[in-house]
Design an enzyme around this catalytic site. Structure first.
Site, PDB file in Angstrom:
ATOM      1  N   ARG A 151       0.855  -1.174   0.000  1.00  0.00           N
ATOM      2  CA  ARG A 151       0.000   0.000   0.000  1.00  0.00           C
ATOM      3  C   ARG A 151       0.892   1.225   0.000  1.00  0.00           C
ATOM      4  O   ARG A 151       1.868   1.287   0.759  1.00  0.00           O
ATOM      5  CB  ARG A 151      -0.882  -0.011   1.258  1.00  0.00           C
ATOM      6  CG  ARG A 151      -1.890   1.108   1.318  1.00  0.00           C
ATOM      7  CD  ARG A 151      -2.613   1.150   2.668  1.00  0.00           C
ATOM      8  NE  ARG A 151      -2.015   2.121   3.551  1.00  0.00           N
ATOM      9  CZ  ARG A 151      -2.652   2.701   4.576  1.00  0.00           C
ATOM     10  NH1 ARG A 151      -3.900   2.370   4.864  1.00  0.00           N
ATOM     11  NH2 ARG A 151      -2.045   3.588   5.324  1.00  0.00           N
ATOM     12  N   TYR A 163      -3.432  11.678   5.769  1.00  0.00           N
ATOM     13  CA  TYR A 163      -3.620  10.329   6.293  1.00  0.00           C
ATOM     14  C   TYR A 163      -2.518   9.385   5.781  1.00  0.00           C
ATOM     15  O   TYR A 163      -2.153   9.419   4.600  1.00  0.00           O
ATOM     16  CB  TYR A 163      -4.983   9.746   5.888  1.00  0.00           C
ATOM     17  CG  TYR A 163      -5.005   8.267   6.162  1.00  0.00           C
ATOM     18  CD1 TYR A 163      -5.169   7.805   7.459  1.00  0.00           C
ATOM     19  CD2 TYR A 163      -4.743   7.343   5.151  1.00  0.00           C
ATOM     20  CE1 TYR A 163      -5.084   6.457   7.743  1.00  0.00           C
ATOM     21  CE2 TYR A 163      -4.659   5.991   5.427  1.00  0.00           C
ATOM     22  CZ  TYR A 163      -4.832   5.558   6.727  1.00  0.00           C
ATOM     23  OH  TYR A 163      -4.729   4.228   7.002  1.00  0.00           O
ATOM     24  N   ASP A 214      -5.195   3.783   0.056  1.00  0.00           N
ATOM     25  CA  ASP A 214      -6.314   4.049   0.974  1.00  0.00           C
ATOM     26  C   ASP A 214      -6.712   5.516   0.863  1.00  0.00           C
ATOM     27  O   ASP A 214      -5.916   6.409   1.163  1.00  0.00           O
ATOM     28  CB  ASP A 214      -5.868   3.720   2.409  1.00  0.00           C
ATOM     29  CG  ASP A 214      -7.035   3.662   3.388  1.00  0.00           C
ATOM     30  OD1 ASP A 214      -8.149   4.105   3.022  1.00  0.00           O
ATOM     31  OD2 ASP A 214      -6.827   3.173   4.513  1.00  0.00           O
ATOM     32  N   HIS A 216      -9.267   6.703   2.570  1.00  0.00           N
ATOM     33  CA  HIS A 216      -9.683   7.004   3.951  1.00  0.00           C
ATOM     34  C   HIS A 216     -10.890   7.940   4.025  1.00  0.00           C
ATOM     35  O   HIS A 216     -10.878   8.934   4.757  1.00  0.00           O
ATOM     36  CB  HIS A 216      -8.499   7.542   4.764  1.00  0.00           C
ATOM     37  CG  HIS A 216      -8.434   6.983   6.149  1.00  0.00           C
ATOM     38  ND1 HIS A 216      -8.840   7.671   7.259  1.00  0.00           N
ATOM     39  CD2 HIS A 216      -8.037   5.767   6.598  1.00  0.00           C
ATOM     40  CE1 HIS A 216      -8.679   6.921   8.346  1.00  0.00           C
ATOM     41  NE2 HIS A 216      -8.198   5.751   7.965  1.00  0.00           N
ATOM     42  N   GLU A 240      -9.143   1.985  -1.619  1.00  0.00           N
ATOM     43  CA  GLU A 240      -9.869   1.652  -0.379  1.00  0.00           C
ATOM     44  C   GLU A 240     -10.656   2.845   0.156  1.00  0.00           C
ATOM     45  O   GLU A 240     -10.179   3.974   0.105  1.00  0.00           O
ATOM     46  CB  GLU A 240      -8.833   1.193   0.646  1.00  0.00           C
ATOM     47  CG  GLU A 240      -9.351   0.993   2.053  1.00  0.00           C
ATOM     48  CD  GLU A 240      -8.226   0.565   2.985  1.00  0.00           C
ATOM     49  OE1 GLU A 240      -7.195   0.051   2.489  1.00  0.00           O
ATOM     50  OE2 GLU A 240      -8.368   0.746   4.195  1.00  0.00           O
ATOM     51  N   GLU A 266     -13.588  -1.415   6.744  1.00  0.00           N
ATOM     52  CA  GLU A 266     -12.865  -1.550   8.012  1.00  0.00           C
ATOM     53  C   GLU A 266     -13.661  -0.983   9.187  1.00  0.00           C
ATOM     54  O   GLU A 266     -13.392  -1.352  10.324  1.00  0.00           O
ATOM     55  CB  GLU A 266     -11.469  -0.909   7.929  1.00  0.00           C
ATOM     56  CG  GLU A 266     -11.474   0.586   7.779  1.00  0.00           C
ATOM     57  CD  GLU A 266     -10.072   1.157   7.595  1.00  0.00           C
ATOM     58  OE1 GLU A 266      -9.295   0.558   6.840  1.00  0.00           O
ATOM     59  OE2 GLU A 266      -9.775   2.182   8.203  1.00  0.00           O
ATOM     60  N   ARG A 287     -13.490  -5.340   3.643  1.00  0.00           N
ATOM     61  CA  ARG A 287     -12.440  -5.218   4.668  1.00  0.00           C
ATOM     62  C   ARG A 287     -12.930  -5.469   6.086  1.00  0.00           C
ATOM     63  O   ARG A 287     -12.242  -5.174   7.071  1.00  0.00           O
ATOM     64  CB  ARG A 287     -11.788  -3.844   4.544  1.00  0.00           C
ATOM     65  CG  ARG A 287     -10.964  -3.802   3.284  1.00  0.00           C
ATOM     66  CD  ARG A 287     -10.215  -2.547   3.063  1.00  0.00           C
ATOM     67  NE  ARG A 287      -9.556  -1.954   4.203  1.00  0.00           N
ATOM     68  CZ  ARG A 287      -8.505  -2.475   4.824  1.00  0.00           C
ATOM     69  NH1 ARG A 287      -8.004  -3.632   4.432  1.00  0.00           N
ATOM     70  NH2 ARG A 287      -7.959  -1.848   5.850  1.00  0.00           N
ATOM     71  N   GLU A 343      -4.394  -7.205   5.194  1.00  0.00           N
ATOM     72  CA  GLU A 343      -3.543  -6.073   5.557  1.00  0.00           C
ATOM     73  C   GLU A 343      -2.598  -6.478   6.691  1.00  0.00           C
ATOM     74  O   GLU A 343      -3.001  -7.176   7.618  1.00  0.00           O
ATOM     75  CB  GLU A 343      -4.405  -4.889   6.012  1.00  0.00           C
ATOM     76  CG  GLU A 343      -3.615  -3.644   6.373  1.00  0.00           C
ATOM     77  CD  GLU A 343      -4.521  -2.482   6.799  1.00  0.00           C
ATOM     78  OE1 GLU A 343      -5.619  -2.735   7.328  1.00  0.00           O
ATOM     79  OE2 GLU A 343      -4.122  -1.327   6.590  1.00  0.00           O
ATOM     80  N   TRP A 406     -11.918  12.312   8.815  1.00  0.00           N
ATOM     81  CA  TRP A 406     -10.505  11.961   8.970  1.00  0.00           C
ATOM     82  C   TRP A 406     -10.235  10.657   8.238  1.00  0.00           C
ATOM     83  O   TRP A 406     -11.034   9.753   8.214  1.00  0.00           O
ATOM     84  CB  TRP A 406     -10.111  11.816  10.446  1.00  0.00           C
ATOM     85  CG  TRP A 406      -8.678  11.358  10.516  1.00  0.00           C
ATOM     86  CD1 TRP A 406      -7.570  12.099  10.225  1.00  0.00           C
ATOM     87  CD2 TRP A 406      -8.190  10.048  10.833  1.00  0.00           C
ATOM     88  NE1 TRP A 406      -6.435  11.332  10.345  1.00  0.00           N
ATOM     89  CE2 TRP A 406      -6.791  10.067  10.716  1.00  0.00           C
ATOM     90  CE3 TRP A 406      -8.835   8.857  11.208  1.00  0.00           C
ATOM     91  CZ2 TRP A 406      -5.991   8.947  10.966  1.00  0.00           C
ATOM     92  CZ3 TRP A 406      -8.048   7.739  11.448  1.00  0.00           C
ATOM     93  CH2 TRP A 406      -6.638   7.786  11.336  1.00  0.00           C
TER      94      TRP A 406
HETATM   95  O1  EZ4 Z   1      -6.843   4.457  10.002  1.00  0.00           O
HETATM   96  O2  EZ4 Z   1      -7.134   1.434  11.892  1.00  0.00           O
HETATM   97  O3  EZ4 Z   1      -6.355   0.676   6.253  1.00  0.00           O
HETATM   98  N1  EZ4 Z   1      -6.076   1.002   7.340  1.00  0.00           N
HETATM   99  C1  EZ4 Z   1      -6.556   2.067   7.998  1.00  0.00           C
HETATM  100  C2  EZ4 Z   1      -6.125   2.243   9.419  1.00  0.00           C
HETATM  101  C3  EZ4 Z   1      -7.088   3.095  10.230  1.00  0.00           C
HETATM  102  C4  EZ4 Z   1      -6.896   2.800  11.675  1.00  0.00           C
HETATM  103  C5  EZ4 Z   1      -7.817   3.615  12.563  1.00  0.00           C
HETATM  104  O4  EZ4 Z   1      -7.665   3.248  13.899  1.00  0.00           O
HETATM  105  O5  EZ4 Z   1      -7.302   2.828   7.425  1.00  0.00           O
HETATM  106  O6  EZ4 Z   1      -4.814   2.777   9.447  1.00  0.00           O
HETATM  107 CO    CO Z   2      -8.107   1.921   5.707  1.00  0.00          CO
END
Ligand code: EZ4
Ligand code: CO
Length: 406
Positions: A151, A163, A214, A216, A240, A266, A287, A343, A406
């Site tokens: 990643r 992030y 990711d 995020h 992701e 996730e 995920r 992951e 976030w």
């Molecule tokens: O930001 O688990 O793909 N992984 C992620 C993680 C999340 C954390 C948050 O606690 O997006 O790094």
């Molecule tokens: Co993630």
């Protein structure tokens, strides 16, 4: 019928070897015990209160072999279904009970699920850097270490603390402050930067390594569609969390506009967070984790449902999931027919010392080991050296101060 394995005691252990972990230890009257992970990053004490106040008293005296009945009791019996706190508390119990059952039978957990479907679990590591060049150097380090999938996250000009970019290149831990750290986000700057990163990575490393990314939750569905299109030439394994999945229909829009594979889940707690996404064939990888989704008992049900639409698994495996979750995930991954990838963010040496485990890494894959149970444990003396430290995840604002995801 073999005699019951009565639950004699259950205890919650909170430890912070660099970051917080919540562990449930269930002991039976025959000496066999099991451990489960109940960590919820930034909200750990909520799960502790839920377990100690509402779950543990109901476990004492039950037959630890009745994994399904106990799962249904905790899920239906709460009346207030789902949610991250409830489902992590249930997951902690479920992991510990599968551990006990497999240990009592003297077999590795994957044997109880149906046996191994593959030799080792393909994992992806996390490469990140302040700029494209530094990130590419980090990708090179992972490939040299044997990883087949990486990643990549990179800094974005004008964005402080984006992030996935950390000062410590080996161990990324976003929960930093007792109160949330404030970060800034710029979607236009990010949409310009992300394709440059993957163009550079393909030029340098060629077509073979699997590359992941990711987002995020930072984009709207249409922005995510634009990103997916711009990344198509670089053949990502997945993009992701392109947008928050509260509105599952948003993903259908992304899907209509790009063939870049999509992974999500996730933050999901159950099948009901993923049902429309799967049925509408809007995603490629799910995920959801044993920790977030009520343990192995529910995650295997989600995976079977996903298999009907050829959606594969890609379990969350950040460092805020303890080695106990990693171990359970690897047994699940070893069995699950529709496996995609796992992951893998390495835990620190301090965390590994608190949680001894049977799994190991070789040639880009993790192997669960053959120890009876899930093969992870907690060293309570070691855990006691690391008392709880309040920490929360960051928040993000747009450049004009507007609160964002976030
Ligand atoms: O930001 O688990 O793909 N992984 C992620 C993680 C999340 C954390 C948050 O606690 O997006 O790094
Ligand atoms: Co993630």
């Amino acid at each position: 019928m073999p005699p019951p394995l009565r639950i004699r005691s259950a205890r919650v252990i909170v430890t912070s070897p660099g970051r917080n972990f919540v562990t449930l230890k269930i002991e039976t009257d025959q000496g066999v015990y099991g451990v489960g992970d109940g960590t919820l990053n930034g909200r750990e004490t909520a799960v502790v209160a839920y377990l100690e106040g509402h779950v543990i008293p109901a476990l004492i005296g039950r037959d630890a072999r009745s994994i399904e009945d106990i799962w249904q009791y905790l899920y239906r019996g709460a009346y207030w279904r789902r949610g991250p706190v409830t489902m992590r508390a249930i997951a902690a119990v479920d992991m510990a009970l599968w551990d006990i059952k497999a240990k009592a039978l003297g077999v590795p957990l994957y044997d109880l699920l149906g046996g191994p479907s593959r030799d080792g679990v393909l994992v992806y590591g996390h490469a990140n850097g302040a700029d494209v060049e530094e990130t590419a150097d980090e990708v090179a380090r992972y490939l040299e270490a044997g990883y087949k999938a990486v990643r990549a996250q990179t800094g974005v000009p004008g964005v402080a603390k984006p992030y996935g970019v950390s000062r410590d290149k080996d161990f990324y831990e976003p929960a930093e402050g007792e109160l949330p750290v404030e970060t800034i986000w710029s979607t236009p700057a990010y949409l310009r930067q992300a394709p440059k990163l993957f163009e550079a990575l393909r030029l340098r490393f060629g077509d073979e390594p699997e590359l992941l990314h990711d987002v995020h939750h930072r984009l709207t569905p249409n922005e995510a569609a634009q990103l997916g299109k711009s990344l198509e030439p670089y053949r990502l394994f997945w993009m992701e969390d392109p947008t928050p999945a509260e509105n599952q229909e948003g993903f259908a829009h992304i899907r209509r506009h790009t063939t870049t594979p999509i992974a999500v889940g996730e933050v999901f707690n159950s099948l009901w967070d993923a049902k429309e996404l799967i049925q509408s064939q809007s995603i490629d990888y799910l995920r959801a984790t044993v920790l977030g989704c009520g343990g192995i008992t529910h995650l295997r049900r989600i995976a079977d449902f996903a298999a009907i639409w050829q959606v594969r698994t890609g379990c969350h495996g950040a460092t805020d999931l303890s080695p106990i979750t990693t171990a359970c995930a690897l047994h699940f991954d070893t069995w699950v027919p529709n496996f995609g990838i796992q992951e893998y963010m390495r835990h620190t040496a301090a965390t590994d010392a608190v949680f001894p485990h049977a799994y190991s890494f070789a040639d880009g894959r993790l192997h669960p080991g053959d120890a009876p149970g899930h093969g992870a444990d907690i060293d309570e003396a070691e855990a006691a050296k690391h008392p709880y430290v309040p920490r929360q995840l960051p928040v993000a604002r747009l450049t004009d101060g507007t609160m964002w995801n976030w």
